[in-house]
Design a protein around this motif. Structure first.
Motif, PDB file in Angstrom:
ATOM      1  N   UNK A  60      10.767  16.327  15.220  1.00  0.00           N
ATOM      2  CA  UNK A  60      11.750  16.900  14.284  1.00  0.00           C
ATOM      3  C   UNK A  60      13.051  16.104  14.209  1.00  0.00           C
ATOM      4  N   UNK A  61      13.678  15.694  15.326  1.00  0.00           N
ATOM      5  CA  UNK A  61      14.974  15.000  15.223  1.00  0.00           C
ATOM      6  C   UNK A  61      14.926  13.708  14.422  1.00  0.00           C
ATOM      7  N   UNK A  62      13.764  13.109  14.292  1.00  0.00           N
ATOM      8  CA  UNK A  62      13.665  11.855  13.560  1.00  0.00           C
ATOM      9  C   UNK A  62      13.507  12.019  12.062  1.00  0.00           C
ATOM     10  N   UNK A  63      13.474  13.255  11.575  1.00  0.00           N
ATOM     11  CA  UNK A  63      13.285  13.513  10.143  1.00  0.00           C
ATOM     12  C   UNK A  63      14.637  13.529   9.433  1.00  0.00           C
ATOM     13  N   UNK A  64      14.765  12.685   8.400  1.00  0.00           N
ATOM     14  CA  UNK A  64      16.011  12.654   7.632  1.00  0.00           C
ATOM     15  C   UNK A  64      17.148  11.984   8.386  1.00  0.00           C
ATOM     16  N   UNK A  65      18.306  11.976   7.778  1.00  0.00           N
ATOM     17  CA  UNK A  65      19.460  11.329   8.388  1.00  0.00           C
ATOM     18  C   UNK A  65      20.051  12.194   9.494  1.00  0.00           C
ATOM     19  N   UNK A  66      20.309  13.466   9.210  1.00  0.00           N
ATOM     20  CA  UNK A  66      20.824  14.377  10.248  1.00  0.00           C
ATOM     21  C   UNK A  66      20.114  15.730  10.233  1.00  0.00           C
ATOM     22  N   UNK A  67      19.378  16.002   9.155  1.00  0.00           N
ATOM     23  CA  UNK A  67      18.795  17.335   8.996  1.00  0.00           C
ATOM     24  C   UNK A  67      17.854  17.693  10.138  1.00  0.00           C
ATOM     25  N   UNK A 177      18.251  26.450   3.782  1.00  0.00           N
ATOM     26  CA  UNK A 177      17.316  27.197   2.946  1.00  0.00           C
ATOM     27  C   UNK A 177      15.921  27.086   3.542  1.00  0.00           C
ATOM     28  N   UNK A 178      15.072  28.036   3.202  1.00  0.00           N
ATOM     29  CA  UNK A 178      13.705  28.005   3.707  1.00  0.00           C
ATOM     30  C   UNK A 178      12.971  26.758   3.225  1.00  0.00           C
ATOM     31  N   UNK A 179      13.278  26.307   2.006  1.00  0.00           N
ATOM     32  CA  UNK A 179      12.624  25.104   1.500  1.00  0.00           C
ATOM     33  C   UNK A 179      13.072  23.873   2.277  1.00  0.00           C
ATOM     34  N   UNK A 180      14.324  23.856   2.729  1.00  0.00           N
ATOM     35  CA  UNK A 180      14.835  22.708   3.480  1.00  0.00           C
ATOM     36  C   UNK A 180      14.165  22.608   4.841  1.00  0.00           C
ATOM     37  N   UNK A 181      14.133  23.707   5.593  1.00  0.00           N
ATOM     38  CA  UNK A 181      13.533  23.589   6.924  1.00  0.00           C
ATOM     39  C   UNK A 181      12.011  23.502   6.863  1.00  0.00           C
ATOM     40  N   UNK A 182      11.403  24.067   5.821  1.00  0.00           N
ATOM     41  CA  UNK A 182       9.957  23.918   5.661  1.00  0.00           C
ATOM     42  C   UNK A 182       9.599  22.472   5.327  1.00  0.00           C
ATOM     43  N   UNK A 183      10.438  21.808   4.538  1.00  0.00           N
ATOM     44  CA  UNK A 183      10.204  20.410   4.214  1.00  0.00           C
ATOM     45  C   UNK A 183      10.268  19.526   5.445  1.00  0.00           C
ATOM     46  N   UNK A 184      11.271  19.775   6.304  1.00  0.00           N
ATOM     47  CA  UNK A 184      11.378  19.026   7.559  1.00  0.00           C
ATOM     48  C   UNK A 184      10.153  19.279   8.422  1.00  0.00           C
ATOM     49  N   UNK A 187       7.087  17.293   7.305  1.00  0.00           N
ATOM     50  CA  UNK A 187       7.205  15.883   7.681  1.00  0.00           C
ATOM     51  C   UNK A 187       6.946  15.691   9.169  1.00  0.00           C
ATOM     52  N   UNK A 188       7.440  16.616   9.992  1.00  0.00           N
ATOM     53  CA  UNK A 188       7.208  16.521  11.432  1.00  0.00           C
ATOM     54  C   UNK A 188       5.720  16.661  11.755  1.00  0.00           C
ATOM     55  N   UNK A 189       5.022  17.514  11.031  1.00  0.00           N
ATOM     56  CA  UNK A 189       3.576  17.669  11.247  1.00  0.00           C
ATOM     57  C   UNK A 189       2.852  16.359  10.955  1.00  0.00           C
ATOM     58  N   UNK A 190       3.260  15.665   9.896  1.00  0.00           N
ATOM     59  CA  UNK A 190       2.595  14.410   9.559  1.00  0.00           C
ATOM     60  C   UNK A 190       2.861  13.328  10.602  1.00  0.00           C
ATOM     61  N   UNK A 202      -3.275  24.328  11.291  1.00  0.00           N
ATOM     62  CA  UNK A 202      -2.580  24.260  12.571  1.00  0.00           C
ATOM     63  C   UNK A 202      -1.071  24.131  12.365  1.00  0.00           C
ATOM     64  N   UNK A 203      -0.324  25.154  12.826  1.00  0.00           N
ATOM     65  CA  UNK A 203       1.150  25.165  12.703  1.00  0.00           C
ATOM     66  C   UNK A 203       1.585  24.808  11.294  1.00  0.00           C
ATOM     67  N   UNK A 204       0.910  25.390  10.302  1.00  0.00           N
ATOM     68  CA  UNK A 204       1.198  25.063   8.905  1.00  0.00           C
ATOM     69  C   UNK A 204       2.600  25.484   8.493  1.00  0.00           C
ATOM     70  N   UNK A 205       3.152  26.508   9.157  1.00  0.00           N
ATOM     71  CA  UNK A 205       4.492  27.007   8.823  1.00  0.00           C
ATOM     72  C   UNK A 205       5.354  27.031  10.072  1.00  0.00           C
ATOM     73  N   UNK A 206       6.667  26.917   9.937  1.00  0.00           N
ATOM     74  CA  UNK A 206       7.528  27.075  11.104  1.00  0.00           C
ATOM     75  C   UNK A 206       7.286  28.398  11.840  1.00  0.00           C
ATOM     76  N   UNK A 207       6.953  29.461  11.084  1.00  0.00           N
ATOM     77  CA  UNK A 207       6.721  30.774  11.695  1.00  0.00           C
ATOM     78  C   UNK A 207       5.594  30.716  12.719  1.00  0.00           C
ATOM     79  N   UNK A 208       4.674  29.750  12.551  1.00  0.00           N
ATOM     80  CA  UNK A 208       3.556  29.651  13.483  1.00  0.00           C
ATOM     81  C   UNK A 208       3.999  29.263  14.885  1.00  0.00           C
ATOM     82  N   UNK A 209       5.208  28.730  15.027  1.00  0.00           N
ATOM     83  CA  UNK A 209       5.742  28.476  16.367  1.00  0.00           C
ATOM     84  C   UNK A 209       5.936  29.788  17.118  1.00  0.00           C
ATOM     85  N   UNK A 210       6.386  30.802  16.423  1.00  0.00           N
ATOM     86  CA  UNK A 210       6.536  32.129  17.044  1.00  0.00           C
ATOM     87  C   UNK A 210       5.175  32.656  17.476  1.00  0.00           C
ATOM     88  N   UNK A 211       4.174  32.506  16.616  1.00  0.00           N
ATOM     89  CA  UNK A 211       2.830  32.951  16.984  1.00  0.00           C
ATOM     90  C   UNK A 211       2.326  32.211  18.218  1.00  0.00           C
TER      91      UNK A 211
END
Length: 263
Positions: A60-67, A177-184, A187-190, A202-211
């Protein structure tokens, strides 16, 4: 004037020139329909193991400039503390007991779900609200492992907090926004997954981390009552939702029964 006259839930009558004429039963009452059952239970195919979760969080930290760096701690809260995305978004510094060593403690008291501005009290897309399935001012306590304590301390040292104490926000101080963190997240999944894994649920959504977090706790043998308290569920809902994600319980149960019989 001809008109329809309702005589009850099962019958209607036509009025011709003011004289009612009884008809057969209302045709809608002859239709039999049962609403389809919703799945409810978590799909085990979405649940990552600890190694996969660590790989995702490391990407995750490597995605985008600071996002990505700004969102790293938010995703970590979803995995290590089983917070819902809106609960992680509402986490404030005053909710966090983060000692230099050992386990910490989060007091979860607010959520910031995203909605249309027309449906929020503040007129903003993110409105501060109470916790899901809880009374208005009710809170819950979640003990968090040292790895999350370290992540949150480093996040606060780097980015500080918002005027109201919120930890996670954009460079301009706005909620993500949900679209912003979902986009990150996608990219992290890829980055972290193979092509086959990335194309799977597999971990298709951020919510799946809670699961994944709740499934891990249950499979580790943490009592369901404690897991339910930390996750903000009732015990019956917890066991119903996560029933398919609990592994190895039969052998463990058989061993406990055998031990009891041999006493």
């Amino acid at each position: 004037m001809d008109s329809l006259v309702r005589e009850g839930p099962d019958q209607v009558a036509m009025s011709f020139g003011g004289k009612p004429t009884r008809t057969a039963r209302h045709p809608l009452h002859a239709i039999k329909w049962t609403p389809p059952k919703t799945a409810g239970a978590v799909d085990p195919r979405t649940v990552v193991n600890p190694e996969q979760a660590r790989a995702l969080l490391a990407a995750v930290p490597g995605i985008g400039r600071t996002r990505g760096r700004r969102l790293h701690g938010m995703f970590a809260c979803m995995y290590y503390a089983a917070l819902r995305p809106e609960e992680a978004a509402g986490l404030r510094r005053q909710n966090c007991d983060l000692p230099e060593q050992g386990w910490g403690l989060l007091t979860v008291e607010k959520a910031r779900p995203q909605a249309n501005k027309r449906w929020t009290n503040s007129g903003e897309t993110h409105d501060s609200r109470g916790l899901k399935h809880r009374a208005k001012d009710e809170t819950r306590l979640v003990s968090v492992p040292p790895v999350l304590v370290t992540i949150l301390r480093e996040h606060i040292d780097r980015y500080g907090v918002a005027p109201d104490g919120r930890l996670f926000r954009t460079a301009k101080g706005r909620p993500f926004s949900s679209s912003a963190y979902s986009g990150v997240w996608q990219q992290a999944r890829r980055v972290a997954f193979t092509a086959e894994q990335a194309a799977s649920p597999l971990a298709a959504r951020p919510y799946d981390l809670r699961h994944a977090a709740v499934s891990l706790w249950l499979n580790a043998g943490v009592p369901a009552t404690e897991v339910a308290e930390r996750a903000g569920h009732s015990v019956d809902v917890l066991l119903r939702v996560y029933a398919k994600c609990i592994e190895g319980q039969q052998a463990r149960a058989n061993g406990k029964i055998s031990d009891a019989l041999n006493e």
